[in-house]
Design an enzyme around this catalytic site. Sequence first.
Site, mmCIF file in Angstrom:
data_model
loop_
_atom_site.group_PDB
_atom_site.id
_atom_site.type_symbol
_atom_site.label_atom_id
_atom_site.label_comp_id
_atom_site.label_asym_id
_atom_site.label_seq_id
_atom_site.Cartn_x
_atom_site.Cartn_y
_atom_site.Cartn_z
ATOM 1 N N HIS A 19 -19.589 -42.197 -29.599
ATOM 2 C CA HIS A 19 -18.865 -43.437 -29.910
ATOM 3 C C HIS A 19 -19.665 -44.646 -29.431
ATOM 4 C CE1 HIS A 19 -15.014 -40.853 -29.563
ATOM 5 N NE2 HIS A 19 -15.240 -41.064 -30.857
ATOM 6 N N LYS A 43 -2.167 -36.252 -32.864
ATOM 7 C CA LYS A 43 -2.708 -35.766 -31.581
ATOM 8 C C LYS A 43 -1.873 -36.271 -30.414
ATOM 9 C CE LYS A 43 -7.545 -35.914 -33.116
ATOM 10 N NZ LYS A 43 -8.833 -36.570 -32.891
ATOM 11 N N ARG A 93 -20.791 -37.371 -38.313
ATOM 12 C CA ARG A 93 -21.620 -36.375 -37.641
ATOM 13 C C ARG A 93 -22.157 -35.311 -38.582
ATOM 14 N NH1 ARG A 93 -17.117 -34.697 -33.487
ATOM 15 N NH2 ARG A 93 -16.100 -34.786 -35.504
ATOM 16 N N SER A 131 -14.469 -35.491 -29.095
ATOM 17 C CA SER A 131 -13.549 -35.729 -27.976
ATOM 18 C C SER A 131 -12.774 -34.469 -27.615
ATOM 19 C CB SER A 131 -12.578 -36.858 -28.319
ATOM 20 O OG SER A 131 -13.255 -38.083 -28.436
#
Length: 164
Positions: A19, A43, A93, A131
């Site tokens: 990040h 989440k 990514r 994360s």
Amino acid sequence: MDKKIALFPGSFDPFTNGHLNTVERASVLFDEVIVGVFTNTTKKSFFSADEKKQLIEESIEHLANVKVVIKSEDLTVNIAKELDAHFLIRGVRNNLDYEYEKNIASMNRQMDKEIDTVFLLADEEFSNVSSSMIKEIASFQGDVSKFVPEQVNQALLKRYSKKG
């Protein structure tokens, strides 16, 4: 559109070196970058929004044109408009990220033609960092110091030492 303002939205739970790399790179491309700490309804948050904001601010203090805001309960395009941001920053990514982000970018563009999404490909060293993996490793007292800024590492160590 005088000033080029970009919004980098995310849950950032926790904020990783990937990040940070994305924010640093975006800060060179735009006049102002706003890191938006958003609520991900799918989440359960590990850090509170205020904790995330503080950790990100400490991690980006070397970047004069970057600030952090907390936003929740609204669409990203609405928040971007409110912040006068015409660009959304997304780190990508891999192919899975790209496909997922491409669909979101398309929906955002259909909702507001003035919003463009800019994809920044992750540097190779960050392409496998997420994360959720950071939290998993840290929960078993694994060393995540090379994946997160120092402030985040300390916060993870403190939080998980209380749980043990």
